[in-house]
Design a protein around this motif. Structure first.
Motif, mmCIF file in Angstrom:
data_model
loop_
_atom_site.group_PDB
_atom_site.id
_atom_site.type_symbol
_atom_site.label_atom_id
_atom_site.label_comp_id
_atom_site.label_asym_id
_atom_site.label_seq_id
_atom_site.Cartn_x
_atom_site.Cartn_y
_atom_site.Cartn_z
ATOM 1 N N ALA A 120 0.502 -1.132 -0.124
ATOM 2 C CA ALA A 120 0.045 0.034 0.007
ATOM 3 C C ALA A 120 0.826 0.681 0.204
ATOM 4 O O ALA A 120 2.097 1.624 1.072
ATOM 5 N N MET A 141 -5.996 -4.208 -6.731
ATOM 6 C CA MET A 141 -6.852 -3.709 -6.228
ATOM 7 C C MET A 141 -6.780 -2.656 -6.380
ATOM 8 O O MET A 141 -5.867 -1.487 -6.664
ATOM 9 N N THR A 143 -8.357 1.888 -5.144
ATOM 10 C CA THR A 143 -8.472 3.145 -3.888
ATOM 11 C C THR A 143 -9.342 2.338 -3.370
ATOM 12 O O THR A 143 -10.824 2.645 -3.781
ATOM 13 N N GLN A 144 -9.323 2.343 -2.078
ATOM 14 C CA GLN A 144 -10.565 2.195 -1.123
ATOM 15 C C GLN A 144 -10.654 3.587 -0.380
ATOM 16 O O GLN A 144 -9.593 4.797 -0.263
ATOM 17 N N GLN A 179 -15.060 0.888 -1.842
ATOM 18 C CA GLN A 179 -13.820 0.900 -2.969
ATOM 19 C C GLN A 179 -13.675 0.798 -4.606
ATOM 20 O O GLN A 179 -15.217 -0.232 -4.947
ATOM 21 N N PRO A 206 -5.031 0.187 -0.990
ATOM 22 C CA PRO A 206 -5.867 -1.616 -0.527
ATOM 23 C C PRO A 206 -4.389 -1.659 0.008
ATOM 24 O O PRO A 206 -3.282 -2.121 -0.093
ATOM 25 N N GLU A 207 -4.513 -2.618 1.389
ATOM 26 C CA GLU A 207 -3.457 -3.938 1.157
ATOM 27 C C GLU A 207 -3.572 -4.462 0.390
ATOM 28 O O GLU A 207 -4.821 -5.321 -0.087
#
Length: 222
Positions: A120, A141, A143-144, A179, A206-207
């Protein structure tokens, strides 16, 4: 409209000036991005859900990153050159987004960052000190972010008292976290947008799971 108790002043009245209400706008058409000009919008999402073939490139270039100032006229040639004339689809897409970003905000040039990440980049929730930023993820993944009405703004930055976001009181439930999808294009309004000083979108990287790579693009005002 939900009323966030954290937006109430000591007399129990809504403090619209300090924490003005904001929400998202999303659609499958790119015209939704112009909604970012609406005062009540702090994130506009073009829901593309588009897939790009970049896995081979990421495997061969695990530390790739480029930062450059681009114009609509030179974006494709310079991006394509940075890819050694591979990744034509991504080069064309970046050139398109540069053109759209410049047209929407009447800019002559933009600052571009394109990075491969294996962790991240900004793991804690935060707001950007920019007028507006374009974000899209080509692989991995995306962006949150947190809906504005569910955030305790006083817990951002030093206000977290050293606690992780899920313990600081910044938000109440993991289900509050939203997300983007890989391929979506989002305009994220920051704190330097006039009238949005206390209403920048709260978001984070995100992780990533072990051995996962993420390719992310951001465009900024210059």
């Amino acid at each position: 409209m939900m009323t966030n108790k954290k937006n109430l002043n000591l007399s129990g009245e809504w403090s619209q000036e300090r924490y003005p209400f904001r929400h998202m706008s999303q659609d499958k058409q790119p015209t939704v991005l112009s909604d970012i000009y609406k005062e009540e919008i702090n994130i506009a999402i073009w829901q593309r859900h588009k897939q790009f073939s970049v896995k081979e490139f990421l495997a061969l270039n695990p530390t790739f990153q480029k930062e450059m100032v681009l114009t609509p006229q030179d974006a494709f040639s310079r991006i394509s050159e940075s890819f050694d004339n591979n990744m034509t689809e991504v080069s064309e897409d970046i050139a398109l987004l540069v053109d759209m970003f410049c047209y929407l905000f009447e800019l002559n040039q933009v600052g571009m960052r394109l990075k491969v990440l294996d962790k991240a980049m900004c793991p804690k929730f935060h707001v950007d000190k920019v007028p507006c930023r374009l974000v899209t993820t080509y692989q991995g993944m995306a962006t949150q972010w947190l809906p504005h009405e569910l955030v305790d703004q006083t817990k951002l930055g030093w206000g977290c008292n050293g606690l992780p976001d899920n313990e600081s009181g910044l938000y109440q439930s993991e289900s509050d976290i939203q997300q983007l999808h890989c391929g979506d294009v989002a305009l994220i309004k920051g704190t330097l947008w006039e009238g949005n000083e206390n209403a920048g979108l709260v978001h984070r990287s995100p992780e990533l799971v072990a051995n996962e790579k993420r390719l992310i693009l951001t465009l900024d005002f210059m």
